[in-house]
Design a protein around this motif. Sequence first.
Motif, short mmCIF file in Angstrom:
data_model
loop_
_atom_site.label_atom_id
_atom_site.label_comp_id
_atom_site.label_asym_id
_atom_site.label_seq_id
_atom_site.Cartn_x
_atom_site.Cartn_y
_atom_site.Cartn_z
N TYR A 99 0.84 -1.21 0.00
CA TYR A 99 0.00 0.00 0.00
C TYR A 99 0.87 1.25 0.00
CZ TYR A 99 0.91 0.46 5.07
OH TYR A 99 1.50 0.60 6.30
N SER A 100 0.32 2.36 -0.44
CA SER A 100 1.03 3.63 -0.35
C SER A 100 0.91 4.19 1.06
CB SER A 100 0.45 4.65 -1.34
OG SER A 100 0.95 5.95 -1.03
N GLY A 101 2.05 4.50 1.66
CA GLY A 101 2.06 5.13 2.98
C GLY A 101 2.33 6.61 2.90
N GLY A 102 2.14 7.22 1.72
CA GLY A 102 2.56 8.59 1.51
C GLY A 102 1.48 9.66 1.53
N ILE A 103 0.31 9.36 2.12
CA ILE A 103 -0.77 10.35 2.14
C ILE A 103 -0.78 11.04 3.50
CG2 ILE A 103 -3.21 10.78 1.69
CD1 ILE A 103 -1.64 9.63 -0.69
N TYR A 104 -0.11 12.18 3.59
CA TYR A 104 0.05 12.92 4.85
C TYR A 104 -0.89 14.13 4.87
CZ TYR A 104 3.99 10.19 6.61
OH TYR A 104 4.77 9.18 7.12
N PHE A 105 -0.58 15.11 5.70
CA PHE A 105 -1.46 16.26 5.90
C PHE A 105 -1.16 17.39 4.90
CE2 PHE A 105 -2.01 15.52 10.81
CZ PHE A 105 -2.63 14.31 10.54
N ASP A 106 -0.93 17.07 3.65
CA ASP A 106 -0.61 18.10 2.67
C ASP A 106 -1.75 19.09 2.46
OD1 ASP A 106 1.64 16.57 2.52
OD2 ASP A 106 1.39 15.95 0.45
N ASP A 107 -2.97 18.68 2.82
CA ASP A 107 -4.12 19.57 2.69
C ASP A 107 -4.02 20.79 3.61
OD1 ASP A 107 -6.06 18.64 5.30
OD2 ASP A 107 -4.58 17.21 4.59
N LEU A 108 -3.26 20.69 4.70
CA LEU A 108 -3.11 21.82 5.61
C LEU A 108 -2.40 22.98 4.93
CD1 LEU A 108 -2.18 20.08 8.97
CD2 LEU A 108 -4.44 20.62 8.04
N ASP A 109 -1.59 22.69 3.93
CA ASP A 109 -0.86 23.72 3.20
C ASP A 109 -1.52 24.07 1.87
OD1 ASP A 109 1.44 23.83 5.08
OD2 ASP A 109 1.75 21.78 4.38
N ASP A 110 -2.09 23.07 1.20
CA ASP A 110 -2.54 23.27 -0.18
C ASP A 110 -4.02 23.00 -0.40
OD1 ASP A 110 0.11 23.88 -1.10
OD2 ASP A 110 0.57 21.76 -0.88
N GLY A 111 -4.77 22.73 0.67
CA GLY A 111 -6.20 22.51 0.52
C GLY A 111 -6.55 21.06 0.25
N LEU A 112 -7.80 20.73 0.49
CA LEU A 112 -8.27 19.35 0.37
C LEU A 112 -8.04 18.73 -1.01
CD1 LEU A 112 -9.61 17.11 2.01
CD2 LEU A 112 -11.83 17.99 1.29
N PRO A 113 -8.14 19.49 -2.11
CA PRO A 113 -7.94 18.86 -3.43
C PRO A 113 -6.57 18.20 -3.60
CG PRO A 113 -9.05 20.96 -3.71
CD PRO A 113 -8.65 20.88 -2.27
N VAL A 114 -5.55 18.63 -2.84
CA VAL A 114 -4.23 18.03 -3.01
C VAL A 114 -4.23 16.57 -2.58
CG1 VAL A 114 -3.21 18.54 -0.74
CG2 VAL A 114 -1.76 18.52 -2.78
N ILE A 115 -5.12 16.20 -1.66
CA ILE A 115 -5.21 14.79 -1.26
C ILE A 115 -5.62 13.93 -2.45
CG2 ILE A 115 -6.38 13.13 0.23
CD1 ILE A 115 -4.43 14.92 1.73
N ALA A 116 -6.60 14.41 -3.22
CA ALA A 116 -7.00 13.67 -4.43
C ALA A 116 -5.85 13.58 -5.42
CB ALA A 116 -8.21 14.34 -5.07
#
Length: 347
Positions: A119-136
């Motif tokens: 599995y990918s373990g690389g989905i962190y809290f990037d939305d705190l800096d760039d907004g929710l769309p960055v998670i997608a």
Amino acid sequence: MTLSQHVISSISPVEIGARYPRPVGRNAFRGHHGTGPTETAYMVTTSRGATGWGLPLGPGDPGTLIGRNLFELIDPAIGVTDSAALFLDYPLHDLAARILDVPVHVMLGAAGSPQVRCYSGGIYFDDLDDGLPVIAQNLAQDHASGFRDFKLKIGRGYRWMPPSEGLQRDIEVTRLARSLYPDAEILVDANDGYSINTLVSYLEAVADCNLYWLEEPFAERWEDLEFLRDHPAVPARIADGEFEPDVDRIVRFGAAGLIDVALMDVIGHGLTAWRRTMPGLPMKASPHAWGLPLKTLYAAHLAAGLGNIDLIEGVPGDTLGTVDNGYTLADGLLTLPDRPGFGILTL
């Protein structure tokens, strides 16, 4: 050729590193993880020109091993046998398997498949800096690279957001991942950043997301884990044991049915220790591998060699200082190469 025909002639540091496909943000406890760390590995060479290399488990004195017979340091059947050499656990396994002309996972027993679910373990809290769309965007990037299952960091309300807003964002991210990838296994990891009450609120809000596992929701307490095990919204699997684990305690939790997956780190626990621990483990295992993509490859050999591992943590990115290693990730499966040792060549 046997190991007893080889004497350690040199041990040299080798600088390697990780290059993530994107900057990695925060988790519940730590700040930004950057674009990948740099680490010192060791290359071990013998009197007959054989070489093996890998990450150390910690500090050690290479000078005390020069002139030692390799057979005095590692037994292919059980691992490193001399405590002074244990810091070179992975280099010595690589070296021994290369001399024996077998992949490490074969030397470990080949109890699992050489195709390992990853599995990918690389989905962190990037939305705190760039907004929710960055998670997608991050999910799509990892999917394009071959991952089909994803672990989401949760616990934004521990340090980075007001608790209620952080909880709501954790819920939104989880539901977003499930809506975008309805067939994926979704794992969540709180890095001990939840309280029991916040966790219950989160689990009830995502109960229809069919989480694969819940990882390190809070510091392990017997009473809290008993409460969690009996709650109807809890996923089928609780994973724990990554952070400063007391391994005997983790095993007792597993024997009591309170933890379903043991997470002791690939390097922190070590390959020889995993060979000793795995046969008596009363639950599944999935060695923690975050930090370097190389650790994912080590975890794959543990899975293929020892069995009892259903999926491993993938660190998206490349290992700097190496050339083509023969591993392939496609449709969620990491396939190991049929090469001696770990099969990874340095530049």
